[in-house]
Write a protein that holds these residues in place. Structure first.
Motif, PDB file in Angstrom:
ATOM      1  N   VAL A   9       0.973  -1.269   0.106  1.00 39.64           N
ATOM      2  CA  VAL A   9      -0.145   0.081  -0.086  1.00 39.64           C
ATOM      3  C   VAL A   9       0.914   1.317   0.022  1.00 39.64           C
ATOM      4  N   TYR A  10       0.643   2.176  -0.982  1.00 36.43           N
ATOM      5  CA  TYR A  10       1.306   3.365  -1.052  1.00 36.43           C
ATOM      6  C   TYR A  10       0.425   4.563  -0.636  1.00 36.43           C
ATOM      7  N   HIS A  11       0.772   5.057   0.503  1.00 35.22           N
ATOM      8  CA  HIS A  11      -0.019   6.332   0.884  1.00 35.22           C
ATOM      9  C   HIS A  11       0.317   7.569   0.187  1.00 35.22           C
ATOM     10  N   VAL A  12      -0.761   8.209  -0.703  1.00 30.68           N
ATOM     11  CA  VAL A  12      -0.545   9.317  -1.524  1.00 30.68           C
ATOM     12  C   VAL A  12      -1.315  10.401  -1.218  1.00 30.68           C
ATOM     13  N   SER A  13      -0.953  11.654  -1.357  1.00 32.99           N
ATOM     14  CA  SER A  13      -1.414  12.891  -1.050  1.00 32.99           C
ATOM     15  C   SER A  13      -2.552  13.330  -1.772  1.00 32.99           C
ATOM     16  N   ASP A  14      -2.490  12.663  -3.170  1.00 28.34           N
ATOM     17  CA  ASP A  14      -3.459  13.350  -4.488  1.00 28.34           C
ATOM     18  C   ASP A  14      -3.786  11.864  -5.095  1.00 28.34           C
ATOM     19  N   ASN A  41      -5.009  -5.291  -9.155  1.00 26.48           N
ATOM     20  CA  ASN A  41      -4.580  -6.787  -8.914  1.00 26.48           C
ATOM     21  C   ASN A  41      -3.489  -6.911 -10.006  1.00 26.48           C
ATOM     22  N   ILE A  42      -2.268  -6.873  -9.569  1.00 27.23           N
ATOM     23  CA  ILE A  42      -1.227  -7.140 -10.216  1.00 27.23           C
ATOM     24  C   ILE A  42      -0.485  -8.474 -10.237  1.00 27.23           C
ATOM     25  N   GLY A  43      -0.796  -9.365 -11.288  1.00 28.65           N
ATOM     26  CA  GLY A  43      -0.188 -10.595 -11.178  1.00 28.65           C
ATOM     27  C   GLY A  43      -0.718 -11.664  -9.892  1.00 28.65           C
ATOM     28  N   GLY A  44      -1.789 -11.364  -9.277  1.00 29.70           N
ATOM     29  CA  GLY A  44      -2.204 -11.849  -8.128  1.00 29.70           C
ATOM     30  C   GLY A  44      -1.936 -11.299  -6.862  1.00 29.70           C
ATOM     31  N   PHE A  45      -1.169  -9.972  -6.967  1.00 34.65           N
ATOM     32  CA  PHE A  45      -0.792  -9.292  -5.739  1.00 34.65           C
ATOM     33  C   PHE A  45      -1.347  -7.997  -5.800  1.00 34.65           C
ATOM     34  N   GLU A  46      -1.752  -7.278  -4.572  1.00 36.78           N
ATOM     35  CA  GLU A  46      -2.203  -6.188  -4.541  1.00 36.78           C
ATOM     36  C   GLU A  46      -1.290  -4.970  -4.557  1.00 36.78           C
ATOM     37  N   LEU A  47      -1.614  -4.103  -5.115  1.00 34.98           N
ATOM     38  CA  LEU A  47      -1.058  -2.441  -5.155  1.00 34.98           C
ATOM     39  C   LEU A  47      -1.915  -1.831  -4.838  1.00 34.98           C
ATOM     40  N   GLY A  48      -2.054  -1.132  -3.494  1.00 34.75           N
ATOM     41  CA  GLY A  48      -2.987  -0.116  -2.936  1.00 34.75           C
ATOM     42  C   GLY A  48      -2.736   1.014  -3.116  1.00 34.75           C
ATOM     43  N   LEU A  49      -3.660   1.949  -2.916  1.00 32.79           N
ATOM     44  CA  LEU A  49      -3.226   3.338  -2.681  1.00 32.79           C
ATOM     45  C   LEU A  49      -4.290   3.845  -1.752  1.00 32.79           C
ATOM     46  N   ASP A  50      -3.714   4.598  -0.756  1.00 31.35           N
ATOM     47  CA  ASP A  50      -4.341   5.029   0.400  1.00 31.35           C
ATOM     48  C   ASP A  50      -4.145   6.451   0.612  1.00 31.35           C
ATOM     49  N   PRO A  51      -5.362   7.431   0.572  1.00 27.63           N
ATOM     50  CA  PRO A  51      -5.270   8.742   0.530  1.00 27.63           C
ATOM     51  C   PRO A  51      -4.825   9.163   1.999  1.00 27.63           C
TER      52      PRO A  51
END
Length: 119
Positions: A9-14, A41-51
């Motif tokens: 999970v990447y915490h993003v300001s925008d 869903n990237i290749g069975g793994f999750e990339l998440g964005l959290d504001p």
């Protein structure tokens, strides 16, 4: 007890700008898109964005989550060991729960209970 890596999970300001960037770079639309979280869903793994960037500084804005079957039991075990809590278990949508702890060096270790991942 640990089942393997599941999510970053990447915490993003925008969030709007971040969604467009990840859509362009990874050439994929999110499978989960809410104002509080966006998941790919990237290749069975999750990339998440959290504001929500509170508690994070630039360059310290991601958590890798280790999959667990029962986050409450796992978290109680870590509490019993006296491990410093970063984030108590919380529901982040549907049946998905996350929590995180600090290691002795200040690194954040995430835990995720997500029934979408069976192994």
């Amino acid at each position: 007890m640990l089942k393997g890596l599941r999510t970053i999970v990447y915490h993003v300001s925008d969030l709007t700008k971040a969604k467009e960037w990840y859509k362009t770079v990874f050439e994929i639309a999110p499978y989960f898109d809410e104002p509080f979280y966006v998941g790919y869903n990237i290749g069975g793994f999750e990339l998440g964005l959290d504001p929500d960037t509170s508690g994070y500084t630039s360059g310290n804005a991601s958590i890798t989550y280790w999959g667990v079957d029962d986050i409450e039991a796992c978290f109680k075990r870590f509490e019993a060991l006296g491990i410093q809590i970063h984030q108590a278990p919380k529901n982040v949508g549907g049946a998905i729960w996350v929590a995180s702890i600090y290691d002795p060096f200040g690194n954040v270790i995430g835990l995720i209970e997500n029934p979408e991942f069976t192994s």
